[in-house]
Structure formats: C-alpha cells, structure tokens
Write an enzyme that holds these catalytic residues in place. Structure first.
Site, PDB file in Angstrom:
ATOM      1  N   GLU A   1      62.821  -9.482  76.547  1.00 30.92           N
ATOM      2  CA  GLU A   1      64.045  -8.893  77.137  1.00 30.92           C
ATOM      3  C   GLU A   1      64.152  -7.178  77.151  1.00 30.92           C
ATOM      4  O   GLU A   1      64.257  -6.640  78.236  1.00 30.92           O
ATOM      5  CB  GLU A   1      65.300  -9.132  76.482  1.00 30.92           C
TER       6      GLU A   1
ATOM      7  N   ARG B   1      76.843  -7.935  72.046  1.00 33.10           N
ATOM      8  CA  ARG B   1      75.628  -7.152  72.284  1.00 33.10           C
ATOM      9  C   ARG B   1      75.754  -5.864  73.049  1.00 33.10           C
ATOM     10  O   ARG B   1      74.970  -4.900  72.991  1.00 33.10           O
ATOM     11  CB  ARG B   1      74.347  -7.875  73.178  1.00 33.10           C
TER      12      ARG B   1
HETATM   13  N1  MTE Z   1      59.275 -14.585  81.005  1.00 31.57           N
HETATM   14  C1  MTE Z   1      58.915 -15.672  81.826  1.00 31.57           C
HETATM   15  N2  MTE Z   1      57.741 -15.478  82.654  1.00 31.57           N
HETATM   16  N3  MTE Z   1      59.996 -16.433  82.288  1.00 31.57           N
HETATM   17  C2  MTE Z   1      61.357 -16.340  81.749  1.00 31.57           C
HETATM   18  O1  MTE Z   1      62.028 -17.177  81.866  1.00 31.57           O
HETATM   19  N4  MTE Z   1      62.866 -15.280  80.035  1.00 31.57           N
HETATM   20  C3  MTE Z   1      62.910 -14.042  79.339  1.00 31.57           C
HETATM   21  C4  MTE Z   1      61.761 -13.408  78.626  1.00 31.57           C
HETATM   22  N5  MTE Z   1      60.642 -13.664  79.519  1.00 31.57           N
HETATM   23  C5  MTE Z   1      61.651 -15.461  80.731  1.00 31.57           C
HETATM   24  C6  MTE Z   1      60.411 -14.423  80.319  1.00 31.57           C
HETATM   25  C7  MTE Z   1      64.144 -14.199  78.465  1.00 31.57           C
HETATM   26  S1  MTE Z   1      65.751 -14.158  78.878  1.00 31.57           S
HETATM   27  C8  MTE Z   1      64.113 -14.143  77.104  1.00 31.57           C
HETATM   28  S2  MTE Z   1      65.087 -14.191  75.967  1.00 31.57           S
HETATM   29  C9  MTE Z   1      62.612 -14.044  76.589  1.00 31.57           C
HETATM   30  O2  MTE Z   1      61.470 -14.341  77.515  1.00 31.57           O
HETATM   31  C10 MTE Z   1      62.583 -15.774  75.655  1.00 31.57           C
HETATM   32  O3  MTE Z   1      61.269 -16.239  75.132  1.00 31.57           O
HETATM   33  P1  MTE Z   1      60.517 -15.554  73.760  1.00 31.57           P
HETATM   34  O4  MTE Z   1      61.627 -15.080  72.884  1.00 31.57           O
HETATM   35  O5  MTE Z   1      59.586 -16.416  73.488  1.00 31.57           O
HETATM   36  O6  MTE Z   1      59.885 -14.030  74.143  1.00 31.57           O
HETATM   37  N1  HPA Z   2      70.783 -13.631  72.782  1.00 34.76           N
HETATM   38  C1  HPA Z   2      70.734 -14.933  73.482  1.00 34.76           C
HETATM   39  N2  HPA Z   2      71.553 -15.952  73.258  1.00 34.76           N
HETATM   40  C2  HPA Z   2      72.252 -15.696  72.051  1.00 34.76           C
HETATM   41  C3  HPA Z   2      72.565 -14.267  71.444  1.00 34.76           C
HETATM   42  C4  HPA Z   2      71.607 -13.460  72.003  1.00 34.76           C
HETATM   43  O1  HPA Z   2      71.574 -12.148  71.189  1.00 34.76           O
HETATM   44  N3  HPA Z   2      73.600 -14.338  70.333  1.00 34.76           N
HETATM   45  C5  HPA Z   2      73.932 -15.529  70.768  1.00 34.76           C
HETATM   46  N4  HPA Z   2      73.195 -16.510  71.529  1.00 34.76           N
HETATM   47 MO1  MOS Z   3      67.289 -14.496  77.068  1.00 39.03          MO
HETATM   48  S1  MOS Z   3      68.839 -13.963  78.047  1.00 39.03           S
HETATM   49  O1  MOS Z   3      67.991 -14.269  75.357  1.00 39.03           O
HETATM   50  O2  MOS Z   3      67.523 -16.153  77.236  1.00 39.03           O
END
Ligand code: MTE
Ligand code: HPA
Ligand code: MOS
Length: 792
Positions: free
Chosen positions: A736, A331
């Site tokens: 993210e 990534r």
């Molecule tokens: N928001 C909160 N409040 N707590 C979390 O742990 N994790 C982040 C983001 N937002 C997180 C957060 C991460 S690393 C990811 S990948 C996404 O939420 C995952 O949730 P989603 O795919 O449903 O957005």
């Molecule tokens: N994000 C989080 N986890 C993962 C990914 C990614 O892009 N690819 C494989 N595991």
């Molecule tokens: Mo988020 S780092 O893809 O859990």
C-alpha cells in the site's frame, strides 16, 4: 548479484548455516507469471462448472432512500430460464454481511438506503437470463430525504459511528503562540477499486449442510463466517477457497461477503450449485469504494514554516453502513502526520452516514486520505512564505533519534526507524531536483500557455493492522516423500506476489531451489481463523508463519540426519538442494525418503503474531504499528492552461522495502501503486446525480489510468535499508505505501497552476485534479491576482 541479495548475504544467515545460499532477496518471477501470460491462470469464473450449475443476479434499489411499498415478481418468475426469486425472508439465518457492526443487510428488509442496494436474488439457467429477468420486477417506493455528501452528513450530524478525537498537548495554547496560521477546507474524492476481475462467488452444496464457496476474496475466513451465519449453520460446515484474485485492492476485504452470501443462500435453498458473477456496472453500483474526505483545517507555524499546532476535522463519506469505516478513519488520523512532527494537535474524524454505497478498504486504507491533507497544508505554507515546498517539508520531518527529539507521533508511538532525511536527500540528488526547479521556472517565464510544475513529496506509512488482534497468521508446510514441498498459508494471492514471497521463504529455510516449492489455494479448511490479506501485511505475517513451519521441519530433519550420519546437529547445512552432514552431501529428497521410513513427521504447521503492538481506541494512542515504510517521489508535469489537459513528463520514485524479499515484485508494486494513486488524484471521478445514482459506473465514464498516462520517463528504485524490526528477513511491506507516492503528481499540477500568477497564490484545487478542476483552479488564481491588483 543484485544489491538486495548482497545486503541479505551480509546478514550472515547463520541459523541456517547457509550464508552463501539465498532464495530470498532475488528477483524471481511471480509464481503464476507464465500462467498469467498464457491465459491459463484459473480465476473463479474459469473453474469448470459442476453439472446443474445455476446463475444468480441481484435486483437493486433504484432509490437512494425509501421505504419499499410493494414488490411484484410475477414477470420475473415467468421470464425465460428463471428458477427462483429470493428476498430477505428466504434467508435461513442472519440477514447481515457487515464485517464489524451488524448494520449491513444482505437483502433489504423494506428500507433501501442507496441506489444499488440489493433487494432480491434471481436464479436462472444462465447468467444472461438471470440478468434480463431482474429488470422485470415491479417495485414501488415511498421516497425519503437523502444525504449524499460528507458535508451534508456533517451538517445533519448523521454518522455511522461516534466521532473520534485525538488530542496531544494544548492545541489552543499552541495556536495562540504561533506567529502564522493557515486555515481552509479541502475535498478529496473517493476511488473505485476497479479490480479487473469483478466480484464473484460460486457456491456448491456438499452433503449434510456442507457448502463449498469458491470466492474471489481477500478474506476467506470472514466469508466463511458470514455464509455460516446467513445459512444458520456452524463455521465447520462451510469451506471457502480462493486460489487467486484478478485484483482486490481492498475491495474484496469485506465486500466479497454480499456475493458469497447471496450465492450460498441460493445454493442452499435449491440444493444446486449457484454462481453469482457481478457485471461491471452492477459491481460499481453495489460495492463501496475508497472514502472521499472533506477536511476543515487550521495549522499554526513559525516564520521558517515549522508547524507548531494543528487542528483538523475530517469527515468521510462512509455510505449507508459502517463496514470498515472506523478503522479507515483511525488510519487517517494516524497518518495525518505523514513524515512530520506536528506539535500540539486536535484531530477529529467523523464517518458521515450517506445514502450511497458503503465505502470500504482501498489500498492505503485511510492512510492516503490522512496524509494528503497535511501535504496540502505544507504546500500552502510554502507558498505563503514564498519558499520551495521541499524546504518546508524538510524542516518539519520527524527527528532522526532521541537526541534530535521531535520523534513521537501524535498517537504516542516513537519513530525509531526514521530514514526520510537520507531517502529524500538521495532522491533530491538522483532526480536533479534543484536544477530542474530552476529550469522549470525559466521555462514558465517564456511559455504563456503551457506551464510546467514540479514537486517532491515524502511518505511514511505504518505497517500492521491497526486492530491489534488481526496481526496473526498461520501456515502449513508439507514435504512429500519425493522431496517436493507444498505450502498453504492464510494469505490470498491478488497479483501482489504473496505466494511467490512465501515460497521463497520456505525454499530458503529448507535450502531448496524455488521450483521445489508450490503454494496452494487459500482454504479455510486448511488454516483456520485467518486475517484478511490486507494492511500490506500478507508477506510479513504469512512469511513468518511459513518460516516457522519450515523451521520446525528443518529441525526435525537435522535431528534425524545427525542421528543417522553422526556429527553435530548445529553444523548441518541446508543449501542448493543438499543437506551437508558430517562431511556428506545428501540430496534433500534422499534424506526425506529415509526420514519417512523412520517415521519422522514431514509436515508442520506454523504460526506468527506480531509482537509489541497495542492500541487504545478511546484515547487513540499506543503502538499500533510494527514499523514504518518510507518513500518519496518527484514528478514533473506540463499543463495546458487553456484546456486543463496535462501530462506527467517524468516521475522518480524511491521506496524503502527494507531488505526486499523480491526486488522485481516490489518494483512492480511501487509502479502499480504509483499509477493507481495518480488515477485517484487526477482522472478518477465518482459522480452521483441529484437522486443519488452513481453515474460513473463503467469505464466509459470513469477514467482509470491507461498505459498512455504512464510517464515515458519513470525511474523507480528501492532504497537500500534493512528493517530495524525483526520482520521476515528484515524486509518491509510494499503493497500500500507507494500509493501515496503520486502525491507529487497532484502537487506538481498545483505548482504549474500557481505559476500563472507567479506563485503568489494557493490554487484552490481539490482532488481529483481533473482537467475541469485544473481550469477552475487557474481561473481561481487569476481572479485572486486580479482582485489584489485592484486593491492596489
Ligand atoms: N497488487 C495487485 N497486483 N493487486 C492487488 O489487488 N492489493 C493491494 C496491494 N497490492 C493489490 C496489490 C493491497 S490493498 C494490499 S493491502 C496488499 O497488496 C495486500 O497484499 P500484501 O499484504 O501481500 O502486500
Ligand atoms: N488495513 C486493512 N484492513 C484493516 C485494517 C487496516 O489497517 N485494520 C482493520 N482492518
Ligand atoms: Mo488493502 S486496502 O489493506 O486490502
């Protein structure tokens, strides 16, 4: 009506015959908001304990790299409350919790590879007694040389995986025809996830080799598999459940496995429930963090600042094992372009094997680390050309379309949804960037000690797991005979609001108010083989899967209604809790009751697999992403050049959440990610001593942002857009990408530092830009100015 709802309604949701009805696109509160505020939301440690529950603690290595010569547990076993001590030989199945490569022992088998590596488990009557007993072990070691930094790993060619390389065109030839070059090194530190709820697992034995594991995890299916392997049983014996996490941020994607496995191994051995809750210091000593990156770069460009060629070598600190370091590095490689067309490139990425915690997922997953390098380079180019960095950014943006060209990424995916030009233009105006730039220049001339800085930085972030097969999800939707609806899906709630969004999608599909729909805990015995809730795809994937299930149910109900009441099935409308059929408005629950009596199946599964994705890891090319999310931000800082202290005066952020499913939640995500990313780049510093011990393992020494660090003037808004891809209601992911927005804070600080020598030199500033780093960069710039005036 807010603009997002309007945008949605103009879409004419014809399939549902309810163009005037929307439960998506509205700012509903988080489904657990009231419980959060009342303290009634149950986290794993709040679940009432089963009688006979015991508590575990982990015994950790005190050496960074060593062979264990002897272990004496006599004092541990005789300590108060201790019931058992387990080492690697007590694991009935496989001693491994690695998510991809099996190089991650649950407990050391004689070799320790970082300070904090688990060696043994103590089980006692209380949490406190287990933790006290752990310290009484006598372990002797034969120490081995340790590698701690990515630079040392590169020197020693010590990698957890084979190096990666992505080439496009002929970078060498492109360098040769470049009139100008910029070359250098950069170091960007790692980051602790610092979820408020630490790692925790509670394993409860069930009959016939069964095990229920209540676990704070983003990845219940993987926890199920790891526990099954560790116990030497089938996956169908293990149930993993997670109602919610108090934050995961990537730290519970793979690294909840150690805790789940250790609790389950102890519970299986003792045939009693065992809880393992990490204390904050242990959590930070044991688990991996965001990878720090070292970069060696060179970019060729023309007199306007347009990039022609780029070469970069990135080395991450992977830690002692692979964990997710390969997809993180991938990534990073795929985000080295950020919003820019780079011409011919040669990108290498290496995952340095170091005697430190095994680094893992953290919000952005290598994306932030890839993109900050090119932003640093663009910042340098601007200063070398004596131009505003925004100008250099703009002329390097990807083209808007095929006619403009310059719209193919270095990995071969065509950018078909580019809105960065319009988005940045909107922000430049709304933030009054140009006026403030002029004001700041004037302020700095009249202010010898306090210096202001300003920066606008853009973001483009690829949405989808970069491992294609992970882009799938499942859901179950149940309609009960009273018309209430229960949804279960593969996504995990960690505060980000995935349950709220999925419930909105289901309510919308069935024409119900949101309060009729409830989500249950994520549970491996309900939806099987789920992917981690990660890569920002939680709502995208599970929203689609749940919509699919709800759609099936609506079809069945419509078919039944047409049969019962006459009229065309296609004309039936589901909205506001009513089903309108052949001139009648029937309450949803009344239709449901009738359908039940007629023996219509009132529950359904649903599935979704993101179309159009492919990736060739050998050539590092393909179509890894479904679409891109865009954003930009402007930050203004003031720096005290005598102390290195600084303050973020104002931040403006504009983020492209597509047709947002829930603008309030999305704005919360942008705000949270902004502040979290600012912490990464400024105050959060991981520091290991010479012996490889992490010395910043608690909030006393590791500084995450506090409310007082948030800008008083913080203007976050969503960019009006609509996903060109057929994503769930044309929304875009939000979890993210906004973590990259506070790049503008870092570059505003760098801008303020550059002002001490009239913006003539590139401040040698690494991240995090702590006060210490800021002072040293100021000294660096002053030294450059002094030596150049001597030369004259
Ligand atoms: N928001 C909160 N409040 N707590 C979390 O742990 N994790 C982040 C983001 N937002 C997180 C957060 C991460 S690393 C990811 S990948 C996404 O939420 C995952 O949730 P989603 O795919 O449903 O957005
Ligand atoms: N994000 C989080 N986890 C993962 C990914 C990614 O892009 N690819 C494989 N595991
Ligand atoms: Mo988020 S780092 O893809 O859990």
């Amino acid at each position: 009506m807010n603009t997002q709802t309007e945008a949605f309604l103009t879409e004419k949701n014809l399939a549902n015959n309810n163009a005037d009805w929307a439960e998506v696109g509205k700012s509903h509160p988080h489904e657990s908001a009231v419980l959060h505020v009342l303290g009634e939301a149950r986290y794993t440690d709040d679940i009432p304990e089963v009688q006979g529950t015991l508590h575990a603690a982990l015994g950790l290595s005190s050496k960074a790299h060593a062979n264990i010569l002897s272990m004496n547990f006599d004092a541990v076993k005789s300590a108060r409350g201790v019931v058992a001590v387990y080492t690697a030989k007590d694991i009935p199945g496989t001693n491994d919790c690695g998510p991809i490569i099996h190089d991650d022992p649950i407990l050391s088998e004689g070799l320790v590879e970082y300070v904090g590596q688990p060696i043994f488990i103590v089980v006692a009557d209380t949490h406190d007694n287990a933790r006290r007993a752990v310290r009484k072990a006598e372990i002797t070691y034969e120490e081995l040389p340790a590698i701690l930094t990515p630079q040392e790993a590169r020197q020693a060619q010590s990698f957890v995986l084979p190096p990666m390389r992505l080439q496009r065109g002929d970078a060498q030839a492109a360098f040769e025809r470049s009139p100008r070059r910029v070359k250098g090194e950069l170091y960007v530190g790692g980051q602790e996830q610092f979820y408020l709820e630490g790692q925790i697992s509670y394993a409860i034995p069930k009959e016939d080799r069964g095990m229920l594991v209540l676990c704070s995890t983003q990845h219940p299916s993987e926890m199920q598999h790891v526990v099954a392997h560790a116990l030497g049983v089938h996956s169908h014996n293990i149930v993993v459940e997670c109602r919610r996490m108090g934050g995961g941020f990537g730290g519970k994607e793979s690294q909840s496995a150690l805790w789940a496995a250790a609790a389950a191994i102890s519970a299986a051995q003792l045939k009693r429930p065992v809880k393992l809750r990490a204390d904050r210091d242990d959590d930070m000593m044991v688990t991996g963090k965001r990878h720090c990156f070292y970069y060696d770069y060179e970019v060729g460009y023309d007199d306007e600042g347009r990039i022609i060629a780029a070469r970069v070598e990135m080395v991450s600190r992977a830690g002692y094992s692979a964990d997710l370091s390969a997809p993180v590095a991938t990534r990073a490689v795929c985000h080295f372009d950020n919003t820019y067309y780079l011409g011919d490139v040669d990108i290498r990425a290496m995952c340095g094997k170091t005697n430190t915690q095994s680094n893992t997922a953290f919000r952005g997953f290598g994306g932030p680390q890839g993109a900050i390098a090119i932003e640093y380079i663009v910042d340098n180019i601007a200063r070398d050309l004596n131009k505003d960095a925004l100008e250099i950014r703009k002329i390097n943006f990807y083209g808007r379309n095929d006619a403009e060209g310059r719209n193919i990424t270095q990995y071969g995916q065509k950018v078909v949804d580019n809105v960065i030009h319009e988005l940045v233009a909107e922000l430049e105006t709304s933030s009054e960037y140009q006026q403030r730039r002029a004001d700041i220049k004037a302020f700095n001339i009249s202010s010898p000690v306090l210096k202001k800085g300003l920066a606008l930085t853009p973001v483009k972030f690829g949405i989808a797991f970069n491992v294609t097969h992970l882009n799938q999800a499942g859901a179950l939707v149940h309609i009960y005979t009273d018309g209430s609806v229960l949804v279960n899906h593969g996504g995990c709630e960690m505060g980000q609001g995935v349950n709220t969004k999925v419930c909105q999608v289901v309510a919308h599909e069935l024409g119900l108010n949101l309060d009729k729909v409830r989500a249950t805990a994520t549970d491996t015995s309900k939806v099987a083989n789920t992917s981690a809730t990660a890569a920002s795809t939680g709502a995208d994937l599970n929203g689609k899967a749940a919509q699919n299930a709800a759609h099936t149910l609506r079809q069945r109900l419509a078919e039944f209604a047409a049969k019962t009441y006459g009229g065309e099935q296609a004309d039936i409308r589901f909205a506001a809790g009513l089903v309108s059929v052949n001139g009648l408005d029937i309450p949803f629950e009344a239709l449901v009751q009738k359908a039940y009596l007629a023996r219509v199946q009132l529950w359904s599964d649903g599935f979704y697999a993101t179309p159009g994705l492919h990736w060739d890891p050998k050539t590092m090319s393909g179509n890894p992403f479904s679409y891109y999310a865009y954003g930009a931000s402007v930050s203004e800082v003031i720096v005290d050049t005598l102390t290195g202290e600084w303050k973020l005066l104002r931040a403006d952020a504009l983020y492209d959440a597509g047709n947002s499913l829930n603008p309030a939640i999305d704005i919360g995500q942008v705000e949270g990610a902004f502040i979290q990313g600012m912490g990464w780049l400024t105050t959060e510093e991981l520091w290991w001593n010479k012996g490889g011990k992490l010395m910043t393992h608690a909030p006393s020494t590791y500084k995450i942002p506090a409310i007082s660090d948030c800008p008083e003037d913080f203007r976050v808004s969503l960019f009006k857009n609509r996903n060109v891809q057929d994503s769930i209601h044309r929304s875009k992911a939000v979890g993210e990408p906004p973590l990259l927005l506070p790049f503008s804070v870092f570059f505003a600080i760098r801008d303020a530092i550059a002002s001490v020598a009239d913006y003539r030199y590139n401040p040698p500033l690494n991240a995090p830009a702590t006060s210490e780093a800021i002072l040293s960069a100021i000294n660096g710039v002053e030294a450059m100015a002094a030596s150049s005036s001597q030369e004259k």
